[in-house]
Design a protein around this motif. Structure first.
Motif, PDB file in Angstrom:
ATOM      1  N   GLN A 182       0.823  -1.207   0.000  1.00 58.08           N
ATOM      2  CA  GLN A 182       0.000   0.000   0.000  1.00 58.08           C
ATOM      3  C   GLN A 182       0.856   1.256   0.000  1.00 58.08           C
ATOM      4  O   GLN A 182       0.573   2.223  -0.712  1.00 58.08           O
ATOM      5  N   GLY A 183       1.951   1.209   0.787  1.00 60.21           N
ATOM      6  CA  GLY A 183       2.850   2.355   0.790  1.00 60.21           C
ATOM      7  C   GLY A 183       3.532   2.558  -0.545  1.00 60.21           C
ATOM      8  O   GLY A 183       3.681   3.696  -1.013  1.00 60.21           O
ATOM      9  N   ASN A 184       3.933   1.443  -1.194  1.00 56.01           N
ATOM     10  CA  ASN A 184       4.572   1.550  -2.509  1.00 56.01           C
ATOM     11  C   ASN A 184       3.609   2.107  -3.548  1.00 56.01           C
ATOM     12  O   ASN A 184       3.997   2.930  -4.390  1.00 56.01           O
ATOM     13  N   TRP A 185       2.352   1.638  -3.504  1.00 51.87           N
ATOM     14  CA  TRP A 185       1.378   2.155  -4.460  1.00 51.87           C
ATOM     15  C   TRP A 185       1.117   3.632  -4.242  1.00 51.87           C
ATOM     16  O   TRP A 185       0.911   4.388  -5.195  1.00 51.87           O
ATOM     17  N   THR A 186       1.130   4.044  -2.999  1.00 57.69           N
ATOM     18  CA  THR A 186       0.927   5.464  -2.715  1.00 57.69           C
ATOM     19  C   THR A 186       2.068   6.304  -3.274  1.00 57.69           C
ATOM     20  O   THR A 186       1.845   7.352  -3.902  1.00 57.69           O
ATOM     21  N   LEU A 187       3.286   5.821  -3.069  1.00 55.31           N
ATOM     22  CA  LEU A 187       4.444   6.540  -3.605  1.00 55.31           C
ATOM     23  C   LEU A 187       4.427   6.561  -5.130  1.00 55.31           C
ATOM     24  O   LEU A 187       4.721   7.588  -5.757  1.00 55.31           O
ATOM     25  N   GLU A 188       4.069   5.423  -5.716  1.00 55.27           N
ATOM     26  CA  GLU A 188       4.018   5.350  -7.178  1.00 55.27           C
ATOM     27  C   GLU A 188       2.945   6.282  -7.735  1.00 55.27           C
ATOM     28  O   GLU A 188       3.147   6.950  -8.767  1.00 55.27           O
ATOM     29  N   TYR A 189       1.812   6.353  -7.064  1.00 56.44           N
ATOM     30  CA  TYR A 189       0.735   7.247  -7.506  1.00 56.44           C
ATOM     31  C   TYR A 189       1.184   8.703  -7.444  1.00 56.44           C
ATOM     32  O   TYR A 189       0.953   9.478  -8.399  1.00 56.44           O
ATOM     33  N   ASN A 190       1.833   9.076  -6.348  1.00 54.16           N
ATOM     34  CA  ASN A 190       2.294  10.462  -6.219  1.00 54.16           C
ATOM     35  C   ASN A 190       3.347  10.795  -7.283  1.00 54.16           C
ATOM     36  O   ASN A 190       3.359  11.902  -7.845  1.00 54.16           O
ATOM     37  N   ARG A 191       4.233   9.814  -7.541  1.00 56.88           N
ATOM     38  CA  ARG A 191       5.278  10.059  -8.542  1.00 56.88           C
ATOM     39  C   ARG A 191       4.672  10.231  -9.939  1.00 56.88           C
ATOM     40  O   ARG A 191       5.037  11.150 -10.689  1.00 56.88           O
ATOM     41  N   LEU A 192       3.740   9.347 -10.308  1.00 58.05           N
ATOM     42  CA  LEU A 192       3.112   9.448 -11.628  1.00 58.05           C
ATOM     43  C   LEU A 192       2.270  10.713 -11.754  1.00 58.05           C
ATOM     44  O   LEU A 192       2.217  11.331 -12.823  1.00 58.05           O
ATOM     45  N   LYS A 193       1.614  11.097 -10.665  1.00 62.25           N
ATOM     46  CA  LYS A 193       0.810  12.312 -10.697  1.00 62.25           C
ATOM     47  C   LYS A 193       1.671  13.539 -10.947  1.00 62.25           C
ATOM     48  O   LYS A 193       1.330  14.414 -11.765  1.00 62.25           O
ATOM     49  N   ALA A 194       2.839  13.598 -10.261  1.00 60.83           N
ATOM     50  CA  ALA A 194       3.743  14.729 -10.475  1.00 60.83           C
ATOM     51  C   ALA A 194       4.292  14.734 -11.902  1.00 60.83           C
ATOM     52  O   ALA A 194       4.441  15.795 -12.521  1.00 60.83           O
ATOM     53  N   LYS A 195       4.560  13.543 -12.435  1.00 60.09           N
ATOM     54  CA  LYS A 195       5.085  13.455 -13.801  1.00 60.09           C
ATOM     55  C   LYS A 195       4.043  13.918 -14.817  1.00 60.09           C
ATOM     56  O   LYS A 195       4.375  14.629 -15.786  1.00 60.09           O
ATOM     57  N   VAL A 196       2.791  13.545 -14.610  1.00 55.62           N
ATOM     58  CA  VAL A 196       1.723  13.966 -15.525  1.00 55.62           C
ATOM     59  C   VAL A 196       1.549  15.483 -15.474  1.00 55.62           C
ATOM     60  O   VAL A 196       1.373  16.140 -16.520  1.00 55.62           O
ATOM     61  N   GLU A 197       1.591  16.047 -14.288  1.00 57.84           N
ATOM     62  CA  GLU A 197       1.467  17.502 -14.164  1.00 57.84           C
ATOM     63  C   GLU A 197       2.618  18.216 -14.865  1.00 57.84           C
ATOM     64  O   GLU A 197       2.418  19.247 -15.525  1.00 57.84           O
ATOM     65  N   LEU A 198       3.833  17.666 -14.748  1.00 56.32           N
ATOM     66  CA  LEU A 198       4.977  18.267 -15.431  1.00 56.32           C
ATOM     67  C   LEU A 198       4.817  18.209 -16.943  1.00 56.32           C
ATOM     68  O   LEU A 198       5.092  19.185 -17.655  1.00 56.32           O
ATOM     69  N   LEU A 199       4.355  17.066 -17.453  1.00 53.07           N
ATOM     70  CA  LEU A 199       4.162  16.922 -18.899  1.00 53.07           C
ATOM     71  C   LEU A 199       3.072  17.865 -19.406  1.00 53.07           C
ATOM     72  O   LEU A 199       3.209  18.463 -20.480  1.00 53.07           O
ATOM     73  N   GLN A 200       2.025  18.009 -18.642  1.00 58.92           N
ATOM     74  CA  GLN A 200       0.963  18.928 -19.050  1.00 58.92           C
ATOM     75  C   GLN A 200       1.461  20.377 -19.069  1.00 58.92           C
ATOM     76  O   GLN A 200       1.134  21.140 -19.986  1.00 58.92           O
ATOM     77  N   ARG A 201       2.257  20.744 -18.084  1.00 57.54           N
ATOM     78  CA  ARG A 201       2.790  22.104 -18.057  1.00 57.54           C
ATOM     79  C   ARG A 201       3.750  22.337 -19.228  1.00 57.54           C
ATOM     80  O   ARG A 201       3.714  23.395 -19.880  1.00 57.54           O
ATOM     81  N   ASN A 202       4.594  21.357 -19.533  1.00 54.95           N
ATOM     82  CA  ASN A 202       5.514  21.493 -20.675  1.00 54.95           C
ATOM     83  C   ASN A 202       4.740  21.611 -21.982  1.00 54.95           C
ATOM     84  O   ASN A 202       5.125  22.379 -22.878  1.00 54.95           O
ATOM     85  N   HIS A 203       3.662  20.830 -22.090  1.00 57.52           N
ATOM     86  CA  HIS A 203       2.849  20.908 -23.315  1.00 57.52           C
ATOM     87  C   HIS A 203       2.244  22.296 -23.478  1.00 57.52           C
ATOM     88  O   HIS A 203       2.250  22.855 -24.583  1.00 57.52           O
ATOM     89  N   ARG A 204       1.738  22.850 -22.407  1.00 57.42           N
ATOM     90  CA  ARG A 204       1.183  24.202 -22.489  1.00 57.42           C
ATOM     91  C   ARG A 204       2.263  25.222 -22.841  1.00 57.42           C
ATOM     92  O   ARG A 204       2.019  26.155 -23.619  1.00 57.42           O
ATOM     93  N   ASN A 205       3.463  25.023 -22.290  1.00 53.66           N
ATOM     94  CA  ASN A 205       4.564  25.944 -22.606  1.00 53.66           C
ATOM     95  C   ASN A 205       4.951  25.850 -24.084  1.00 53.66           C
ATOM     96  O   ASN A 205       5.233  26.864 -24.737  1.00 53.66           O
ATOM     97  N   TYR A 206       4.985  24.631 -24.628  1.00 49.88           N
ATOM     98  CA  TYR A 206       5.322  24.458 -26.043  1.00 49.88           C
ATOM     99  C   TYR A 206       4.263  25.089 -26.948  1.00 49.88           C
ATOM    100  O   TYR A 206       4.581  25.525 -28.067  1.00 49.88           O
ATOM    101  N   MET A 207       3.018  25.143 -26.457  1.00 50.26           N
ATOM    102  CA  MET A 207       1.944  25.766 -27.224  1.00 50.26           C
ATOM    103  C   MET A 207       1.901  27.281 -27.018  1.00 50.26           C
ATOM    104  O   MET A 207       1.054  27.955 -27.587  1.00 50.26           O
ATOM    105  N   GLY A 208       2.837  27.803 -26.240  1.00 47.39           N
ATOM    106  CA  GLY A 208       2.886  29.239 -26.000  1.00 47.39           C
ATOM    107  C   GLY A 208       1.947  29.718 -24.909  1.00 47.39           C
ATOM    108  O   GLY A 208       1.607  30.910 -24.876  1.00 47.39           O
ATOM    109  N   GLU A 209       1.549  28.825 -24.003  1.00 51.96           N
ATOM    110  CA  GLU A 209       0.630  29.182 -22.930  1.00 51.96           C
ATOM    111  C   GLU A 209       1.348  29.100 -21.582  1.00 51.96           C
ATOM    112  O   GLU A 209       2.364  28.422 -21.444  1.00 51.96           O
TER     113      GLU A 209
END
Length: 248
Positions: free
Chosen positions: A88-115
């Protein structure tokens, strides 16, 4: 009157507490024996008094066996619980890590689009510009490569079509040459020698005079006499050839 319900709390009187302990212990041991006999169960009972005195009961005097079995089962259960907690602890850590990675990718995508460029510093904007320029270089290189491949393929197809056209033209010329070859000698024979005399003679009707050919040194023409057939018609020669002027 029946006995009232005893309130469950510590008995403050030592004598009463000892008496109650002795009675309840005897009844507890009796109940353990009864359940082991009635239900064919392995029972182990351990009781320590408030003074630290040990009282125990086990089925068929196999206390060590029952305790060993208990330790084995309790250890497996503890391991299972620990594994679940770790998982359960590993899944929690994995979820937090993937969530942060998705947020970073979304922010980079917006930056590449000039937003969302307001929160970026000058250095971050320079890095973003460099990344975009590098990406454009790769895109142009890939596009040029695909265009060159397309041009090469079209040139290859064009050469193949030209070769096929040349072969078709050559075959058509050879066929025309073969079709004209048998008719050419007859044409030249007709031009050089004229129609066959034997075939001409055979085609004349019976009774008609043959053409008159005058070959000799005299150039005087004699008027052909009119000839009549049996029906009284005048027959004239069809052809008159005058070849003269040459001495014999």
């Amino acid at each position: 009157m029946g006995r009232g319900r005893v309130q469950l709390k510590r008995i403050e009187n030592k004598i009463n507490r000892q008496v109650t302990f002795s009675k309840r212990r005897t009844g507890l041991l009796k109940k353990a024996h009864e359940i082991s006999v009635l239900c064919d169960a392995e029972v182990a009972l351990i009781v320590f008094s408030h003074k630290g005195k040990l009282f125990e009961y086990s089925t068929d005097d196999c206390m060590e066996k029952i305790l060993e079995r208990y330790e084995r089962y309790s250890y497996a259960e503890r391991q299972l619980v620990a594994t679940d907690l770790d998982s359960q602890g590993n899944w929690t850590l994995e979820y937090n890590r993937l969530k942060a990675k998705v947020e970073l990718l979304q922010r980079n995508h917006r930056n590449y689009m000039g937003e969302d460029l307001d929160s970026m510093s000058l250095k971050e904007l320079q890095n973003l510009e460099q990344q975009i320029e590098t990406a454009l270089k790769h895109i142009r290189a890939r596009k040029n490569h695909l265009m060159s491949q397309s041009i090469s393929e079209l040139q290859r197809k064009e050469k193949a079509i030209q070769v096929q056209n040349n072969m078709l033209v050559k075959q058509i010329k050879e066929k025309e040459k073969k079709d004209k070859a048998p008719a050419q000698p007859a044409f030249w024979d007709q031009q050089n020698h004229g129609p066959d005399a034997s075939s001409f003679l055979l085609s004349q009707p019976a009774g008609l005079p043959l053409p008159c050919l005058n070959i000799g040194g005299s150039h005087q023409e004699e008027a052909p006499e009119a000839r009549r057939n049996g029906l009284g018609h005048t027959l004239e020669p069809i052809y008159s050839f005058h070849l003269g002027g040459y001495g014999a």
